[in-house]
Motif scaffolding. Sequence first.
Motif, PDB file in Angstrom:
ATOM      1  N   PHE A  29       9.992   8.096   6.489  1.00 39.18           N
ATOM      2  CA  PHE A  29      11.341   8.467   6.669  1.00 39.18           C
ATOM      3  C   PHE A  29      12.278   7.267   5.809  1.00 39.18           C
ATOM      4  N   ILE A  30      11.873   6.081   6.071  1.00 41.40           N
ATOM      5  CA  ILE A  30      12.569   4.819   5.442  1.00 41.40           C
ATOM      6  C   ILE A  30      12.051   4.446   4.238  1.00 41.40           C
ATOM      7  N   ILE A  31      11.013   5.284   3.498  1.00 35.42           N
ATOM      8  CA  ILE A  31      10.206   4.699   2.293  1.00 35.42           C
ATOM      9  C   ILE A  31      11.477   4.371   1.376  1.00 35.42           C
ATOM     10  N   PHE A  55       0.910  -1.155   0.048  1.00 36.61           N
ATOM     11  CA  PHE A  55      -0.036   0.104   0.002  1.00 36.61           C
ATOM     12  C   PHE A  55       0.825   1.221  -0.062  1.00 36.61           C
ATOM     13  N   HIS A  56       1.758   1.209   1.051  1.00 34.93           N
ATOM     14  CA  HIS A  56       2.355   2.518   1.101  1.00 34.93           C
ATOM     15  C   HIS A  56       3.311   3.511   0.035  1.00 34.93           C
ATOM     16  N   LEU A  57       4.112   2.641  -0.842  1.00 38.10           N
ATOM     17  CA  LEU A  57       4.833   3.048  -1.671  1.00 38.10           C
ATOM     18  C   LEU A  57       3.983   3.700  -2.798  1.00 38.10           C
ATOM     19  N   LEU A  58       2.953   3.092  -3.260  1.00 39.41           N
ATOM     20  CA  LEU A  58       2.213   3.719  -4.575  1.00 39.41           C
ATOM     21  C   LEU A  58       1.450   4.598  -3.983  1.00 39.41           C
ATOM     22  N   PRO A  93       8.797  15.971   1.168  1.00 43.60           N
ATOM     23  CA  PRO A  93      10.196  16.083   0.957  1.00 43.60           C
ATOM     24  C   PRO A  93      10.807  14.668   0.740  1.00 43.60           C
ATOM     25  N   ASN A  94      10.289  13.824   1.439  1.00 37.78           N
ATOM     26  CA  ASN A  94      10.915  12.218   1.237  1.00 37.78           C
ATOM     27  C   ASN A  94      10.762  11.676  -0.025  1.00 37.78           C
TER      28      ASN A  94
END
Length: 502
Positions: free
Chosen positions: A322-324, A147-150, A158-159
């Motif tokens: 922060f760690i994506i 889920f999170h990346l897309l 900024p990340n």
Amino acid sequence: MTKGKLINIKSLFSKFLYNFGWDLLLGAIAAFYLIIVPYTKVEESFNVQAMHDLLYHRQHIDRYDHLEFPGVVPRTFTGAIVVSILASPVIAMMQLFHAAKIYSLLTVRLVLGCLVLSALRFFRIQVRRKFGLHVEAFFAILTAMQFHLLFYSTRPLPNILAFVLVNLAYGFWFEGNATSTLKCLIAATAIFRCDTVLLFLPIAIELLLSKSISLLQSIKCCVNTAVLCIGFTLLVDSIFWQRILWPELEVFWFNSVLNRSSEWGTHAFHWYFTSALPRSLLAAYPLSLLGVLLDRRMIRYFAPVFSFVLLYSKLPHKELRFIIGSVPIFNVSAAIAASRVYNNQRKNIWRLLFLMMLGSLLVSLGCSAIMFMASYDNYPGGYALNALHQIGDSSHLPAKMVHIDSFTAMNGISRFSEEYPWRYSKEEGLALGEYRDRNFTFLLNGLPFVDGYKCLFAVNGFSRALLHPRFPPFSLLKEPKVFVHGNMRYKDIFLASWPGCP
């Protein structure tokens, strides 16, 4: 149509799918998240407001939002400028036809998503060349099921702006181009996210130990790139902030030297490994560990990125975004394991692993659906203002002034949410009794009762998830988060049909 022409069409279609099939899949999912959840939160506010001001106020910097609401630390305009330039032709057409500003927000977010997925495509092609088609396929499948990346890929954090350069760096790293790898990481660190230095250092050490680049070459490359990037951001941001400024230096001082980021909450050292990575990687988490064992070539890539997460764990304030940047590398390792299991499924032990893998992928898909449903209800401010516009436009008030409190503004509202001829106030620090004496037509806040105003309707937001021993084994609880109030002095307000408050 002749048989030869049919063969040519099939051949062209096959080539198209070979080259762009995975991009279409990932792009469609990212676009779905974008359209269904169009609003943004406080973490994205600087870049969102900067894009709005660049597109609508242009050279009139004195009217820019950041001068009134500068935020805790300054951020660079560089990413907002790039995205705004690319989006400007489409938005100019929208302005010509007087389209609502929310469509401009969708446009700039779509442009950002295209940048992120283009960089991810470059990296994926290098994965294919190094590890083969099956690994590339599982890399894309695992990414699509997470889920999170897309979801984050279209969000102007900024990340995520740094993530574009990080993916390019990974592509060059797999390609064997050490200087370009270092240049991308230096640019990401100096311009967008100073904490990318925690990723840069382990990768730089790996490049030196593997003799991909000499110490002298690396120093020359890094110094030249850093000077160029710092000079560029100094020039650009000093103009927009109207003072001499290198934003990421101030961010580094605030977060790392003063450790002020801890004021926004802290987590235990192990949180990234026991919460953030399991949620972001899902089935790819255990598979990534297996991939390192199955293909020793992956160790040189896995170890530096694992070290990055380990180093970041020492900072008390932790967030998944922060760690994506670590997710693509872990996905490659997981794809190697998935490919090996798939190719050996006819053997007894591998067949069991294959069935377990299929089950975990289905669970991942279910978890992503749950997280999406929870995220959908995480922007009550945006939904409340949109509903107010739709119903309030039917009233015959000569002017409509809306006061938006901090909580509401942080949960879905930006300058792109505003409509003409409505007027808006985000004045902070107002006491509860002051609202009665102000000339606000409507209030958006978290209070169910305000003296002198009538509650017109409320918007629910995600509260928490509950597990229970029945099907489905979970439920998402919602509760009223944002209340919309109408000033009782304006009788025309009550002529409209309002949903009412709980």
